[in-house]
Design a protein around this motif. Structure first.
Motif, PDB file in Angstrom:
ATOM      1  N   SER A   1      -7.571  -8.762   1.714  1.00 13.87           N
ATOM      2  CA  SER A   1      -6.985  -8.358   0.439  1.00 13.87           C
ATOM      3  C   SER A   1      -7.272  -6.891   0.213  1.00 13.87           C
ATOM      4  O   SER A   1      -8.429  -6.462   0.258  1.00 13.87           O
TER       5      SER A   1
ATOM      6  N   ASP B   1     -11.524 -12.437   3.560  1.00 14.87           N
ATOM      7  CA  ASP B   1     -11.620 -13.785   3.008  1.00 14.87           C
ATOM      8  C   ASP B   1     -12.764 -14.538   3.689  1.00 14.87           C
ATOM      9  O   ASP B   1     -12.816 -14.607   4.913  1.00 14.87           O
TER      10      ASP B   1
ATOM     11  N   HIS C   1     -16.358  -6.521   3.670  1.00 20.10           N
ATOM     12  CA  HIS C   1     -15.182  -5.722   3.351  1.00 20.10           C
ATOM     13  C   HIS C   1     -15.095  -4.528   4.286  1.00 20.10           C
ATOM     14  O   HIS C   1     -16.103  -4.066   4.810  1.00 20.10           O
TER      15      HIS C   1
ATOM     16  N   ASN D   1      -1.626  -9.407   5.499  1.00 18.20           N
ATOM     17  CA  ASN D   1      -1.678 -10.325   6.639  1.00 18.20           C
ATOM     18  C   ASN D   1      -1.577  -9.547   7.931  1.00 18.20           C
ATOM     19  O   ASN D   1      -0.658  -8.747   8.107  1.00 18.20           O
TER      20      ASN D   1
ATOM     21  N   THR E   1      -4.992  -5.502  -6.557  1.00 19.49           N
ATOM     22  CA  THR E   1      -5.389  -6.274  -5.385  1.00 19.49           C
ATOM     23  C   THR E   1      -4.133  -6.935  -4.833  1.00 19.49           C
ATOM     24  O   THR E   1      -3.340  -7.477  -5.583  1.00 19.49           O
ATOM     25  N   GLU E   2      -3.955  -6.851  -3.515  1.00 20.85           N
ATOM     26  CA  GLU E   2      -2.806  -7.517  -2.903  1.00 20.85           C
ATOM     27  C   GLU E   2      -3.197  -8.035  -1.527  1.00 20.85           C
ATOM     28  O   GLU E   2      -4.089  -7.499  -0.873  1.00 20.85           O
ATOM     29  N   SER E   3      -2.543  -9.090  -1.094  1.00 18.90           N
ATOM     30  CA  SER E   3      -2.826  -9.700   0.205  1.00 18.90           C
ATOM     31  C   SER E   3      -2.262  -8.857   1.334  1.00 18.90           C
ATOM     32  O   SER E   3      -1.200  -8.251   1.207  1.00 18.90           O
TER      33      SER E   3
ATOM     34  N   ASP F   1     -10.910  -6.508   1.421  1.00 17.86           N
ATOM     35  CA  ASP F   1     -11.842  -7.626   1.314  1.00 17.86           C
ATOM     36  C   ASP F   1     -11.475  -8.670   2.357  1.00 17.86           C
ATOM     37  O   ASP F   1     -10.299  -8.986   2.546  1.00 17.86           O
TER      38      ASP F   1
ATOM     39  N   ASN G   1      -7.980  -4.038  -2.013  1.00 11.68           N
ATOM     40  CA  ASN G   1      -8.543  -3.987  -3.341  1.00 11.68           C
ATOM     41  C   ASN G   1      -8.765  -2.523  -3.705  1.00 11.68           C
ATOM     42  O   ASN G   1      -9.689  -1.889  -3.203  1.00 11.68           O
TER      43      ASN G   1
END
Length: 161
Positions: free
Chosen positions: A3, A17, A58, A76, A72-74, A15, A5
């Motif tokens: 993520s 997971d 992180h 991938n 904050t965004e995902s 960050d 952040n």
């Protein structure tokens, strides 16, 4: 899995997971045996440097581009970039840095900054020559906020991978 952040105008991070495969490899690296003395890295952290492993990891990215909103965004990673990052983690040395009253253990991931830059949209600034990406692993308190912001400038010890 990651993520982005943006915490403030002077700091952002990816960050990791705690349920991700990256997190599992980091925990394994921190708790694995060291060939030189056969003690787990966590023991080495505790007895030699009095460090506590962070509960979450992180990738520190430094300051965001000017005028970036706090968000904050995902993010991938595609399979090749995920494997590259895991490979770098497994082969990386663990460094310990001290700056004033802070100590941090961390690993450098500079080799993967270009792959990460392509995965995280509009972050061409990651190509900057003076940006050193690292994953914070431990510090004196176990609180991520107590990690050293630029630990590459103050290394005092290194565990060879």
């Amino acid at each position: 899995m990651l993520s982005l952040n943006i915490k403030s105008s002077s700091y952002m991070c990816l960050d990791i997971d705690p349920d991700s495969v990256i997190h599992k490899h980091l925990v394994k690296k921190v708790t694995s045996s060291i060939a030189q003395d056969e003690r787990p890295v966590t023991t080495w952290f505790y007895y030699k440097h009095n460090l506590t492993m962070l509960p979450r990891f992180h990738i520190s990215l430094g300051a965001p581009p000017p005028n970036s909103p706090i968000k904050t965004e995902s993010v991938n990673l595609h399979k090749p970039q995920l494997h590259e990052l895991i490979g770098i983690i497994n082969l990386a040395d663990i460094h310990v840095s001290k700056n004033q009253n802070k100590k941090s253990a961390w690993i450098s991931i500079d080799d993967s900054k270009f792959s990460l830059a392509h995965q995280v949209h509009d972050f061409s600034f990651l190509h900057s020559e003076d940006l050193h990406l690292h994953i914070s692993l431990a510090n004196l308190t176990g609180n991520p906020h107590d990690s050293i912001a630029r630990p590459e400038d103050c290394v005092i010890d290194t565990i060879t991978a």
